[in-house]
Design a protein around this motif. Structure first.
Motif, short mmCIF file in Angstrom:
data_model
loop_
_atom_site.label_atom_id
_atom_site.label_comp_id
_atom_site.label_asym_id
_atom_site.label_seq_id
_atom_site.Cartn_x
_atom_site.Cartn_y
_atom_site.Cartn_z
N ASN A 48 -8.16 -4.84 5.02
CA ASN A 48 -8.65 -5.23 3.70
C ASN A 48 -9.13 -6.68 3.68
OD1 ASN A 48 -7.53 -6.69 0.90
ND2 ASN A 48 -8.83 -4.90 0.59
N TYR A 105 0.81 -1.22 0.00
CA TYR A 105 0.00 0.00 0.00
C TYR A 105 0.85 1.27 0.00
CZ TYR A 105 -4.14 -2.85 0.81
OH TYR A 105 -5.16 -3.76 0.67
N GLU A 127 -5.29 5.13 1.37
CA GLU A 127 -5.11 4.12 2.41
C GLU A 127 -4.40 4.64 3.66
OE1 GLU A 127 -6.47 1.51 -0.82
OE2 GLU A 127 -5.44 3.42 -0.62
N LEU A 177 -3.09 -2.55 7.43
CA LEU A 177 -3.89 -2.28 6.24
C LEU A 177 -4.33 -3.57 5.56
CD1 LEU A 177 -2.01 0.79 4.68
CD2 LEU A 177 -4.37 0.76 5.54
N ARG A 207 -8.52 -2.73 -1.95
CA ARG A 207 -8.11 -1.47 -1.33
C ARG A 207 -8.69 -1.31 0.08
NH1 ARG A 207 -6.10 1.97 -5.31
NH2 ARG A 207 -5.14 2.96 -3.49
N VAL A 208 -8.28 -0.23 0.72
CA VAL A 208 -8.86 0.16 2.01
C VAL A 208 -9.36 1.58 1.83
CG1 VAL A 208 -8.50 0.49 4.48
CG2 VAL A 208 -7.27 -1.33 3.28
N ARG A 209 -10.53 1.70 1.26
CA ARG A 209 -11.14 3.00 1.02
C ARG A 209 -12.66 2.83 0.96
NH1 ARG A 209 -8.43 4.40 -4.85
NH2 ARG A 209 -9.41 2.82 -6.15
N TYR A 250 -6.44 7.05 5.69
CA TYR A 250 -7.44 6.35 6.50
C TYR A 250 -6.80 5.62 7.67
CZ TYR A 250 -11.66 7.32 3.90
OH TYR A 250 -12.75 7.96 3.36
N ASN A 309 -0.97 3.57 -4.57
CA ASN A 309 -1.62 2.64 -3.64
C ASN A 309 -1.83 3.28 -2.26
OD1 ASN A 309 -1.49 0.78 -5.66
ND2 ASN A 309 0.02 -0.55 -4.69
N SER A 310 -1.04 4.29 -1.96
CA SER A 310 -1.11 4.90 -0.62
C SER A 310 -2.27 5.87 -0.46
CB SER A 310 0.20 5.64 -0.32
OG SER A 310 0.38 6.72 -1.23
#
Length: 277
Positions: free
Chosen positions: A116, A40, A49, A112, A162-164, A52, A45-46
């Motif tokens: 995910n 990430y 993420e 992260l 992702r983490v969004r 958050y 990719n960051s």
């Protein structure tokens, strides 16, 4: 007659098993894509993420999140819960010696990936439930499998890694599909409690990302103005409850959204107007 009944029963069991295939394939493909995309911290990719991740820590420390653009509060609370549970498990097993803040900052990728993975597990479970509910009501395996194929587009597959907010919206969308299946096939779903359920899901979705707002058109399916009004009221209440951690940031959030809606450029920039033709 008994043999025929037995064959039908076996056939239904086989069809039931088929409903597990697509969710499993979805999860496997998502994991492969996540591996191919890399960590990430790598390039784009960051974003968002790591923003958050830091706001997960803000929630854990009972601080107001600084990132409220989406607003994304539901994801921030969800991530904070996952991180706390993960840290607690590590603490019980003596896997960490630092406090939770230091642990997250020292191992951001681990946390992260954990968030995910839990999100992906929820998405997969919801996808399975869509198929099971559809098959239970319709007894149509083709329709059930077709409904499960919805996320098999590049964008949903990509978002599942992702983490969004969009990652969480994949689950909420599936929950909405399940509710609509109940509405279509069950008379009991025409009761006011169904309007409450719709409102809760819509409120959660909008507090996750405001682009979920068009989904409120689902309310038009509800019978009578009372249920429509109840769903709208529940949506609003749910939104304010779930965004309560950013209460002090409401002016900033609404100014930001107003700026985007009334300007033609990116992120509220450009000339006043709705569309730059």
């Amino acid at each position: 007659m008994n043999i025929s009944h037995f064959r039908q029963k076996v056939s239904k069991k086989k069809q039931f098993v088929y409903l597990f295939i697509i969710p499993v394939i979805f999860a496997v493909i998502s994991l492969i894509i996540r591996q191919e995309f890399g960590p990430y911290w790598l390039g784009i990719n960051s974003d968002p993420e790591y923003a958050y991740l830091l706001n997960f820590l803000n929630i854990i420390q009972f601080q107001t999140p600084g990132h409220t653009d989406h607003p994304g509060t539901t994801l921030q609370v969800f991530g904070a819960i996952v991180i706390q549970i993960t840290y607690f498990i590590q603490y019980l097993t003596n896997s960490v010696v630092s406090n939770i803040t230091e642990s997250v900052l020292q191992n951001p990728e681990f946390y992260l990936i954990t968030v995910n993975t839990i999100l992906l597990l929820i998405i997969t479970s919801c996808l399975l439930l869509v198929g099971l509910v559809a098959f239970a009501f319709s007894q149509n395996i083709a329709l059930s499998l077709l409904l499960q194929l919805g996320p098999f587009l590049w964008t949903p597959l990509q978002e599942s890694t992702r983490v969004r907010p969009e990652t969480l919206l994949l689950s909420l969308t599936q929950v909405l599909v399940i509710l609509l299946l109940f509405y279509l096939y069950s008379e009991r779903a025409r009761l006011p409690k169904f309007a409450l359920a719709i409102g809760i899901v819509l409120g959660l979705g909008i507090s996750t990302k405001v682009t979920f707002i068009p989904m409120i058109l689902v309310i038009m399916l509800l019978p009578g103005w009372f249920q429509k009004g109840l769903a709208i009221f529940t949506t609003i209440v749910t939104f304010f409850i779930t965004t309560s951690p950013i209460f002090s940031q409401y002016p900033r959030l609404f100014n930001w959204l107003t700026s985007i809606a009334t300007h033609t450029g990116h992120y509220g920039s450009g000339n006043p107007g709705l569309v730059d033709i």
